[in-house]
Scaffold this motif. Structure first.
Motif, PDB file in Angstrom:
ATOM      1  N   ASP A 107       0.830  -1.205   0.000  1.00 58.85           N
ATOM      2  CA  ASP A 107       0.000   0.000   0.000  1.00 58.85           C
ATOM      3  C   ASP A 107       0.865   1.256   0.000  1.00 58.85           C
ATOM      4  O   ASP A 107       0.558   2.240  -0.687  1.00 58.85           O
ATOM      5  CB  ASP A 107      -0.923   0.008   1.218  1.00 58.85           C
ATOM      6  N   LYS A 108       1.958   1.229   0.763  1.00 56.81           N
ATOM      7  CA  LYS A 108       2.845   2.388   0.806  1.00 56.81           C
ATOM      8  C   LYS A 108       3.576   2.555  -0.531  1.00 56.81           C
ATOM      9  O   LYS A 108       3.823   3.679  -0.981  1.00 56.81           O
ATOM     10  CB  LYS A 108       3.844   2.252   1.950  1.00 56.81           C
ATOM     11  N   ASP A 111       1.311   4.304  -2.873  1.00 54.09           N
ATOM     12  CA  ASP A 111       1.292   5.736  -2.583  1.00 54.09           C
ATOM     13  C   ASP A 111       2.514   6.420  -3.191  1.00 54.09           C
ATOM     14  O   ASP A 111       2.414   7.515  -3.761  1.00 54.09           O
ATOM     15  CB  ASP A 111       1.255   5.955  -1.068  1.00 54.09           C
TER      16      ASP A 111
END
Length: 265
Positions: A107-108, A111
């Motif tokens: 998820d990071k 981003d």
């Protein structure tokens, strides 16, 4: 748009793991990998990537040495990937776009890729505008001069004074005196260092009225006047605090860490 990417890490498994995580991103093209800093400097200068995922602790030149080693060219975007949390503040000081901990969270990483896309779109848009202005200056110098004058006056569309109705009175607040703004539902708490006022307005609407070159979101509910920042204090989990002119401290959440890189050198 293709994002030409180099991965630098002295651990082969770490390179392979990041390659696998990047496979779903069709616009990310891994053009090379490097196992040490000296090799990374040479390939960055030769291949001119858009993005470099860079380990920090490596034999010979470490990650920060790599950044310093390519400052004689237009550098790529750097994302540090490391197992050591204590390097976070130095990553910001090196103007890194982001800082990822090993093992890389998907998820990071998503981003990060979105931030890279935004930054490259902004840069390429600015480059194209500059090229067009240069051509226009040659074939129609008067028109180019008018456009440049219009651009220099563009900042006038942002507010210089805010009229704030608070406690039955109307206060005229100079925008430059504002240190930071905090959201509380449909109300904004405006802090000027020696005073605080309540304005009934949404964060989104207020952002449109303020010059983004000076006022930046550092948290989903906080806007800071970057001219008022006096110190950056690292905190846990990749967050940090900004110390303002009055001594007030404002937390920068991980989602807005790239704001810090704009004024930490």
């Amino acid at each position: 748009m293709t994002i030409k990417t180099i991965i630098v890490d002295d651990e082969k498994l770490a390179i392979q793991g990041l390659q696998l995580r990047l496979e779903p991103y069709e616009d990310v093209e891994i053009i090379d990998t490097c196992s040490n800093g000296r090799e990374a400097i040479r390939k960055i200068k030769t291949l001119r990537p858009d993005l470099v995922f860079l380990d920090i602790q490596m034999p010979g030149f470490d990650g920060f040495g790599v950044v310093q080693g390519v400052m004689d060219i237009e550098p790529p975007l750097f994302v540090f990937v490391t197992a050591y949390q204590e390097h976070a503040i130095r990553a910001f000081q090196a103007n890194a776009l982001h800082y990822l901990m090993k093992p890389v969270d998907e998820d990071k990483l998503a981003d990060v890729i979105e931030r890279v896309r935004q930054r490259l779109n902004e840069k390429r848009g600015a480059d194209e505008a500059e090229k067009l202005m240069n051509v226009l200056s040659e074939v129609a110098p008067e028109a180019a001069e008018e456009l440049q004058e219009g651009a220099s006056e563009g900042g006038d569309r942002f507010e210089k004074l805010l009229n704030v109705k608070d406690r039955g009175k109307i206060f005229r607040v100079e925008v430059d005196s504002i240190e930071h703004i905090e959201a509380a539902g449909d109300y904004m708490c405006i802090y000027t260092g020696d005073n605080s006022l309540i304005l009934r307005e949404t964060m989104k609407d207020l952002e449109r009225r303020l010059d983004p070159r000076k006022f930046q979101r550092v948290h989903r509910s906080t806007i800071v006047n970057l001219d008022q920042v006096r110190q950056v204090k690292p905190h846990t989990n990749g967050e940090c605090f900004l110390v303002l002119g009055s001594g007030a401290e404002v937390k920068v959440s991980r989602s807005y860490r790239d704001v810090v890189a704009r004024f930490v050198h």
